[in-house]
Design an enzyme around this catalytic site. Structure first.
Site, PDB file in Angstrom:
ATOM      1  N   ARG A  19       9.463 -23.324  -4.955  1.00 49.97           N
ATOM      2  CA  ARG A  19       8.467 -22.298  -5.707  1.00 49.97           C
ATOM      3  C   ARG A  19       9.523 -21.907  -6.554  1.00 49.97           C
ATOM      4  O   ARG A  19       8.928 -21.620  -7.605  1.00 49.97           O
ATOM      5  CB  ARG A  19       7.878 -21.622  -4.702  1.00 49.97           C
ATOM      6  CG  ARG A  19       6.361 -22.178  -4.383  1.00 49.97           C
ATOM      7  CD  ARG A  19       5.609 -21.026  -3.348  1.00 49.97           C
ATOM      8  NE  ARG A  19       6.638 -21.461  -2.040  1.00 49.97           N
ATOM      9  CZ  ARG A  19       6.176 -20.029  -1.466  1.00 49.97           C
ATOM     10  NH1 ARG A  19       4.935 -19.717  -1.174  1.00 49.97           N
ATOM     11  NH2 ARG A  19       6.977 -19.959  -0.211  1.00 49.97           N
ATOM     12  N   LYS A  26      17.638 -21.716  -3.413  1.00 50.05           N
ATOM     13  CA  LYS A  26      17.190 -20.528  -4.193  1.00 50.05           C
ATOM     14  C   LYS A  26      18.159 -19.510  -4.185  1.00 50.05           C
ATOM     15  O   LYS A  26      17.995 -18.988  -4.997  1.00 50.05           O
ATOM     16  CB  LYS A  26      15.921 -20.098  -3.097  1.00 50.05           C
ATOM     17  CG  LYS A  26      15.188 -18.986  -2.969  1.00 50.05           C
ATOM     18  CD  LYS A  26      13.926 -18.898  -2.278  1.00 50.05           C
ATOM     19  CE  LYS A  26      13.873 -19.065  -1.114  1.00 50.05           C
ATOM     20  NZ  LYS A  26      11.968 -18.603  -0.536  1.00 50.05           N
ATOM     21  N   GLY A 145       3.262 -12.640   8.091  1.00 48.34           N
ATOM     22  CA  GLY A 145       2.842 -13.423   9.251  1.00 48.34           C
ATOM     23  C   GLY A 145       2.259 -11.437   9.643  1.00 48.34           C
ATOM     24  O   GLY A 145       2.825 -10.595   9.387  1.00 48.34           O
ATOM     25  N   ALA A 367      40.059  -4.105 -39.119  1.00 48.87           N
ATOM     26  CA  ALA A 367      39.152  -4.554 -38.919  1.00 48.87           C
ATOM     27  C   ALA A 367      38.871  -5.799 -39.400  1.00 48.87           C
ATOM     28  O   ALA A 367      39.749  -6.890 -40.135  1.00 48.87           O
ATOM     29  CB  ALA A 367      38.147  -3.814 -40.136  1.00 48.87           C
TER      30      ALA A 367
HETATM   31  C1  UD1 Z   1       8.130 -16.370   7.041  1.00 45.73           C
HETATM   32  C2  UD1 Z   1       7.654 -15.633   8.751  1.00 45.73           C
HETATM   33  C3  UD1 Z   1       6.222 -14.860   8.224  1.00 45.73           C
HETATM   34  C4  UD1 Z   1       7.390 -13.698   7.118  1.00 45.73           C
HETATM   35  C5  UD1 Z   1       7.860 -14.001   6.192  1.00 45.73           C
HETATM   36  C6  UD1 Z   1       9.251 -12.575   5.668  1.00 45.73           C
HETATM   37  C7  UD1 Z   1       7.540 -17.831  10.393  1.00 45.73           C
HETATM   38  C8  UD1 Z   1       7.551 -18.569  10.588  1.00 45.73           C
HETATM   39  N1  UD1 Z   1       6.823 -17.110   8.883  1.00 45.73           N
HETATM   40  O1  UD1 Z   1       7.280 -16.891   6.100  1.00 45.73           O
HETATM   41  O2  UD1 Z   1       6.478 -14.153   9.254  1.00 45.73           O
HETATM   42  O3  UD1 Z   1       6.259 -12.300   6.993  1.00 45.73           O
HETATM   43  O4  UD1 Z   1       8.693 -14.864   6.481  1.00 45.73           O
HETATM   44  O5  UD1 Z   1       9.079 -13.022   4.110  1.00 45.73           O
HETATM   45  O6  UD1 Z   1       9.189 -17.041  10.400  1.00 45.73           O
HETATM   46  N2  UD1 Z   1      14.268 -21.726   6.736  1.00 45.73           N
HETATM   47  C9  UD1 Z   1      15.188 -22.300   7.056  1.00 45.73           C
HETATM   48  N3  UD1 Z   1      14.975 -23.365   7.401  1.00 45.73           N
HETATM   49  C10 UD1 Z   1      12.764 -23.916   8.214  1.00 45.73           C
HETATM   50  C11 UD1 Z   1      12.530 -23.033   7.728  1.00 45.73           C
HETATM   51  C12 UD1 Z   1      12.909 -21.886   7.139  1.00 45.73           C
HETATM   52  O7  UD1 Z   1      16.290 -21.711   7.311  1.00 45.73           O
HETATM   53  O8  UD1 Z   1      13.104 -24.865   8.808  1.00 45.73           O
HETATM   54  C13 UD1 Z   1      14.458 -20.195   6.053  1.00 45.73           C
HETATM   55  C14 UD1 Z   1      14.344 -20.363   4.512  1.00 45.73           C
HETATM   56  O9  UD1 Z   1      14.966 -20.040   3.166  1.00 45.73           O
HETATM   57  C15 UD1 Z   1      13.775 -18.655   4.716  1.00 45.73           C
HETATM   58  C16 UD1 Z   1      13.559 -18.323   5.715  1.00 45.73           C
HETATM   59  O10 UD1 Z   1      14.057 -19.110   6.308  1.00 45.73           O
HETATM   60  O11 UD1 Z   1      15.030 -18.055   3.756  1.00 45.73           O
HETATM   61  C17 UD1 Z   1      11.818 -18.220   5.896  1.00 45.73           C
HETATM   62  O12 UD1 Z   1      10.770 -18.897   5.681  1.00 45.73           O
HETATM   63  P1  UD1 Z   1       9.857 -19.080   4.715  1.00 45.73           P
HETATM   64  O13 UD1 Z   1       9.676 -20.370   4.275  1.00 45.73           O
HETATM   65  O14 UD1 Z   1      10.545 -18.309   3.361  1.00 45.73           O
HETATM   66  O15 UD1 Z   1       9.220 -18.291   5.222  1.00 45.73           O
HETATM   67  P2  UD1 Z   1       7.626 -17.733   4.918  1.00 45.73           P
HETATM   68  O16 UD1 Z   1       6.069 -18.429   4.715  1.00 45.73           O
HETATM   69  O17 UD1 Z   1       8.084 -16.734   3.929  1.00 45.73           O
HETATM   70 CA    CA Z   2       9.892 -16.402   2.700  1.00 44.41          CA
END
Ligand code: UD1
Ligand code: CA
Length: 453
Positions: A19, A26, A145, A367
């Protein structure tokens, strides 16, 4: 006391960040002159008894390099497939298996988190809780969440996609930072499945599992500003605004005079001496030190440089990396410096470029002086002694040495070294034609009526 407890912090940074619509991963986007990841890594516990793991994507060498640069004590783990936040934590299984007292999980895209809040989150573990979750009241909870609480206990976390209409009305949200009892953590996280609408392994399911096992999960609250997650460029700009407000307040609290704080941009690592004044509309990038009594005038831009005591910069100065200004040095308007050391009392007051240069104390650079440091192939040095005087509009063709007390006549193109106390002038002789101006005007106006007035 959390201080005595050992810790492992796992920072998740394997997400794609689609995004952001950028080719840069990112977590490498900057806030206040530093990558998102660097901010999080710096907040993580340091020192003996504190270890640090960073989970990166398989194609994110640059992310691992950044982690190593900021925290050489960290270890990178690769998550080969992105199957969710719980799956990501398990990429660091080897580190988890060592069983530190506390396991902290933080996200690489949440740059405003502070070390104090992480310490506050760990505190309940010392009192027997198996899990502490950082929560906040969201102005708009969409996408986060939701924290389901029973009294003062945390019962479960429900992701947006899986929440009922009633649960979606809850504004207490998961910030994404969690602290686990380190000896129980691996057992808990391994139990997490992927029976949800996205088919992902959600770390948030840890809460329900902790409760099923008869252990305690608690919420520690913090402000929304501290836990903004960055998913888009708009959120990146919001985080920048929050960080700048913090940095300005810290500078003001430390005694820096900011005449119009909202117009001054600082970096997370800017350091100030006493009685520094920064006029409106100044941008300070990373790696800048400003010593006691220095004044930065309006519209100046400074990066990776040190500004000496009582030095003065600008207005409209561009101070590029590797500039070092001695005590009382003066850089005036429309002057650019790069890899330049200006000793105490040096003056470069107007319209100059000073690059790859060393200037001895009290020299005066007129200058329009340009150090011609680049010949189209390589960069060369200009060395100017103490108490030298360089006349206006001089071109100093490097490599070049100008001695102590030497004097350069205005408009000279200097290509050979000038000894101490010598005078160098390089210009064509001036010619005078008596009455020449009169003859010129007659020539131009012949046959034409003189104009009115
Ligand atoms: C997550 C939380 C949510 C919380 C929110 C806060 C979960 C399931 N959900 O959602 O409850 O309110 O963050 O910002 O945890 N990442 C990995 N590998 C993966 C997936 C994610 O390294 O397979 C990392 C991403 O790079 C990121 C972080 O984990 O830094 C969070 O992942 P993201 O997909 O942004 O989670 P949210 O949907 O924002
Ligand atoms: Ca996030």
């Amino acid at each position: 006391m959390t201080a005595a407890r050992s810790s492992l912090t796992v920072v998740l940074a394997a997400g794609e960040g689609t995004r952001m619509r950028s080719s840069l991963p990112k977590v490498l986007h900057p806030v206040a002159g530093q990558s998102l990841l660097a901010h999080v890594l710096q907040a993580a516990p340091k020192g003996s008894g504190a270890s640090l793991a960073v989970v990166v994507g398989p194609d994110h060498r640059a992310v691992a390099d950044e982690a190593q640069r900021v925290r050489p004590d960290s270890t990178a783990f690769i998550q080969r497939e992105r199957l969710g936040t719980a799956h990501a934590v398990l990429a660091a299984r080897d580190a988890l298996a060592r069983g530190a007292d506390d396991l902290l999980v933080a996200f690489g895209d949440t740059p405003l988190i502070s070390a104090e809040t992480l310490a506050r989150l760990r505190a309940p573990l010392g009192q027997g809780a198996a899990l502490a979750v950082l929560g906040f009241r969201a102005a708009d909870p969409t996408g986060y969440g939701r924290l389901l609480v029973e009294g003062n206990r945390l019962a479960a976390i429900r992701e947006q996609a899986d929440a009922t209409a009633a649960e979606r009305k809850i504004t207490l949200c998961n910030a994404g930072v969690m602290a686990f009892d380190g000896r129980k953590a691996l057992g808990i996280i391994e139990k997490i499945g992927h029976a949800n609408s996205k088919g992902e392994y959600y770390l948030t399911d840890a809460v329900a599992i902790v409760r099923e096992l008869g252990w305690e999960a608690v919420v520690i609250e913090t402000s929304e500003d501290e836990v903004r997650g960055i998913n888009t460029k708009a959120q990146l700009a919001e985080a920048e605004a929050v960080m700048q407000a913090r940095l300005r307040k810290a500078a003001l609290d430390a005694g820096v005079t900011l005449i119009a704080p909202e117009t001054v941009f600082l970096a997370a690592d800017t350091t100030f001496g006493q009685d520094v004044t920064i006029e409106p509309f100044v941008v300070i990038g990373p790696g800048v030190t400003i010593a006691d009594g220095a004044v930065i005038h309006s519209f100046s831009h400074i990066v990776q440089s040190s500004i000496g005591k009582k030095a003065s910069v600008g207005p409209y100065a561009r101070i590029r990396p590797g500039t070092s200004l001695g005590e009382g040095a003066k850089i005036g308007n429309f002057v650019e410096t790069k890899a330049a050391t200006l000793e105490a009392g040096v003056k470069v007051n107007h319209l100059s470029y000073i690059g790859d240069t060393h200037i001895g104390a009290k020299s005066n650079i007129g200058a329009g002086t340009i150090t011609c440091n680049y010949d189209g192939f390589g960069k060369h040095k200009t060395i100017i002694g103490e108490g030298a005087f360089v006349g206006t509009n001089s071109s100093l063709v490097a490599p070049l040495k100008i001695g102590n007390g030497a004097y350069i006549g205005s408009g000279s193109v200097i290509t050979r070294d000038v000894p101490d106390d010598a005078m160098a002038v390089e210009r064509s002789p001036q010619s005078i034609r008596e009455g020449g101006a009169v003859r010129y005007r007659e020539l131009k106006t012949r046959g034409k009526k003189p104009r009115n007035g």
